[in-house]
Design a protein around this motif. Structure first.
Motif, PDB file in Angstrom:
ATOM      1  N   ARG A  84      54.036  33.409  41.325  1.00 27.47           N
ATOM      2  CA  ARG A  84      54.228  34.839  41.589  1.00 27.47           C
ATOM      3  C   ARG A  84      52.916  35.492  42.009  1.00 27.47           C
ATOM      4  NH1 ARG A  84      56.662  36.934  36.208  1.00 27.47           N
ATOM      5  NH2 ARG A  84      56.157  38.926  37.138  1.00 27.47           N
ATOM      6  N   LEU A  85      53.026  36.526  42.834  1.00 31.19           N
ATOM      7  CA  LEU A  85      51.878  37.325  43.240  1.00 31.19           C
ATOM      8  C   LEU A  85      52.158  38.761  42.823  1.00 31.19           C
ATOM      9  CD1 LEU A  85      49.179  37.589  44.788  1.00 31.19           C
ATOM     10  CD2 LEU A  85      50.548  38.085  46.826  1.00 31.19           C
ATOM     11  N   ILE A  86      51.257  39.329  42.044  1.00 31.63           N
ATOM     12  CA  ILE A  86      51.410  40.706  41.575  1.00 31.63           C
ATOM     13  C   ILE A  86      50.208  41.491  42.081  1.00 31.63           C
ATOM     14  CG2 ILE A  86      51.533  42.189  39.542  1.00 31.63           C
ATOM     15  CD1 ILE A  86      52.913  39.821  38.122  1.00 31.63           C
ATOM     16  N   LEU A  87      50.474  42.668  42.667  1.00 30.75           N
ATOM     17  CA  LEU A  87      49.349  43.445  43.192  1.00 30.75           C
ATOM     18  C   LEU A  87      49.541  44.928  42.978  1.00 30.75           C
ATOM     19  CD1 LEU A  87      50.074  44.797  46.256  1.00 30.75           C
ATOM     20  CD2 LEU A  87      50.174  42.382  46.756  1.00 30.75           C
ATOM     21  N   ALA A  88      48.414  45.629  43.032  1.00 29.25           N
ATOM     22  CA  ALA A  88      48.403  47.080  42.931  1.00 29.25           C
ATOM     23  C   ALA A  88      47.530  47.598  44.061  1.00 29.25           C
ATOM     24  CB  ALA A  88      47.836  47.519  41.586  1.00 29.25           C
ATOM     25  N   LYS A  89      47.995  48.678  44.728  1.00 32.73           N
ATOM     26  CA  LYS A  89      47.243  49.301  45.812  1.00 32.73           C
ATOM     27  C   LYS A  89      46.799  50.680  45.353  1.00 32.73           C
ATOM     28  CE  LYS A  89      50.893  48.678  48.080  1.00 32.73           C
ATOM     29  NZ  LYS A  89      52.061  48.645  48.890  1.00 32.73           N
ATOM     30  N   LEU A  90      45.538  51.001  45.582  1.00 29.92           N
ATOM     31  CA  LEU A  90      44.989  52.289  45.157  1.00 29.92           C
ATOM     32  C   LEU A  90      44.189  52.911  46.294  1.00 29.92           C
ATOM     33  CD1 LEU A  90      43.482  50.929  41.851  1.00 29.92           C
ATOM     34  CD2 LEU A  90      45.499  52.361  41.989  1.00 29.92           C
ATOM     35  N   TRP A  91      44.363  54.209  46.502  1.00 27.38           N
ATOM     36  CA  TRP A  91      43.556  54.937  47.473  1.00 27.38           C
ATOM     37  C   TRP A  91      42.416  55.642  46.747  1.00 27.38           C
ATOM     38  CZ3 TRP A  91      43.617  54.187  52.491  1.00 27.38           C
ATOM     39  CH2 TRP A  91      44.759  53.662  53.081  1.00 27.38           C
ATOM     40  N   ALA A 105      49.150  45.953  32.614  1.00 25.12           N
ATOM     41  CA  ALA A 105      50.450  45.924  33.304  1.00 25.12           C
ATOM     42  C   ALA A 105      50.862  44.491  33.603  1.00 25.12           C
ATOM     43  CB  ALA A 105      50.367  46.732  34.600  1.00 25.12           C
ATOM     44  N   LEU A 106      49.902  43.647  33.881  1.00 30.13           N
ATOM     45  CA  LEU A 106      50.171  42.231  34.154  1.00 30.13           C
ATOM     46  C   LEU A 106      50.726  41.552  32.899  1.00 30.13           C
ATOM     47  CD1 LEU A 106      49.911  39.961  36.264  1.00 30.13           C
ATOM     48  CD2 LEU A 106      47.569  39.629  35.480  1.00 30.13           C
ATOM     49  N   ILE A 107      50.145  41.844  31.760  1.00 31.69           N
ATOM     50  CA  ILE A 107      50.613  41.264  30.494  1.00 31.69           C
ATOM     51  C   ILE A 107      52.075  41.635  30.247  1.00 31.69           C
ATOM     52  CG2 ILE A 107      50.381  41.467  27.975  1.00 31.69           C
ATOM     53  CD1 ILE A 107      47.338  41.540  28.425  1.00 31.69           C
ATOM     54  N   ASP A 108      52.460  42.868  30.599  1.00 32.24           N
ATOM     55  CA  ASP A 108      53.845  43.314  30.403  1.00 32.24           C
ATOM     56  C   ASP A 108      54.830  42.554  31.287  1.00 32.24           C
ATOM     57  OD1 ASP A 108      53.108  45.140  28.497  1.00 32.24           O
ATOM     58  OD2 ASP A 108      53.087  46.853  29.869  1.00 32.24           O
ATOM     59  N   ARG A 109      54.379  41.980  32.397  1.00 31.02           N
ATOM     60  CA  ARG A 109      55.267  41.290  33.336  1.00 31.02           C
ATOM     61  C   ARG A 109      55.344  39.787  33.095  1.00 31.02           C
ATOM     62  NH1 ARG A 109      54.891  43.414  39.237  1.00 31.02           N
ATOM     63  NH2 ARG A 109      56.028  45.320  38.903  1.00 31.02           N
ATOM     64  N   SER A 111      55.893  36.601  30.273  1.00 28.45           N
ATOM     65  CA  SER A 111      56.465  36.330  28.956  1.00 28.45           C
ATOM     66  C   SER A 111      55.638  35.327  28.135  1.00 28.45           C
ATOM     67  CB  SER A 111      57.896  35.833  29.100  1.00 28.45           C
ATOM     68  OG  SER A 111      57.934  34.655  29.886  1.00 28.45           O
ATOM     69  N   LYS A 112      54.755  34.581  28.789  1.00 27.39           N
ATOM     70  CA  LYS A 112      53.940  33.584  28.097  1.00 27.39           C
ATOM     71  C   LYS A 112      52.543  34.134  27.822  1.00 27.39           C
ATOM     72  CE  LYS A 112      56.054  30.085  31.006  1.00 27.39           C
ATOM     73  NZ  LYS A 112      55.810  29.130  32.068  1.00 27.39           N
ATOM     74  N   PRO A 113      51.774  33.439  26.997  1.00 26.35           N
ATOM     75  CA  PRO A 113      50.375  33.850  26.848  1.00 26.35           C
ATOM     76  C   PRO A 113      49.676  33.814  28.218  1.00 26.35           C
ATOM     77  CG  PRO A 113      50.957  32.268  25.145  1.00 26.35           C
ATOM     78  CD  PRO A 113      52.110  32.327  26.104  1.00 26.35           C
ATOM     79  N   LEU A 114      48.903  34.861  28.522  1.00 22.76           N
ATOM     80  CA  LEU A 114      48.262  35.004  29.825  1.00 22.76           C
ATOM     81  C   LEU A 114      46.777  34.710  29.718  1.00 22.76           C
ATOM     82  CD1 LEU A 114      48.606  35.998  32.796  1.00 22.76           C
ATOM     83  CD2 LEU A 114      47.953  38.261  31.951  1.00 22.76           C
TER      84      LEU A 114
END
Length: 117
Positions: A84-91, A105-109, A111-114
């Motif tokens: 999976r690829l998770i990203l956030a865009k900020l101006w 936010a990544l930890i919330d998405r 289910s396993k230890p990150l």
């Protein structure tokens, strides 16, 4: 005229490097076994004009080019061992608080230890 060559490279500590290599290999094994989610996290910024942080001008002369300021798009992303690829865009500028928020936010998405590499 004499020139001097400065070396800023730090010499790698072979013992610490080998320990880090073994630690990462173990994390990769755990991720392949499905025990953890391994995240490779990075941030990059994009601007319509390159940043003009410094310029050379002859003494007594005025800079011929003025620095233009424009909005900069910053992207924080994580490639997970699950594919999976998770990203956030900020101006706006990415600081430690934004980065921490992204990790939370990544930890919330996941289910396993990150573990972030």
């Amino acid at each position: 005229m004499e020139t001097h060559s400065l070396q800023f490279k730090k010499k790698r500590d072979p013992e610490r490097f080998e320990q880090a290599r073994q630690d990462i290999a173990e994390l990769i094994k755990q991720a392949q076994a499905g025990e953890i989610e391994l995240a490779y996290v990075d941030e990059a910024g994009f601007a319509p004009q390159p940043p003009n942080r410094s310029a050379w001008t002859k003494s007594g002369e005025v800079h011929a080019i003025t620095a233009k300021r424009a909005l900069r798009l910053n992207v924080i992303s994580a490639m997970l061992s699950s594919g999976r690829l998770i990203l956030a865009k900020l101006w706006q500028s990415v600081n430690g608080l934004w980065f921490f928020g992204f990790l939370m936010a990544l930890i919330d998405r996941v289910s396993k230890p990150l573990v972030s590499a």
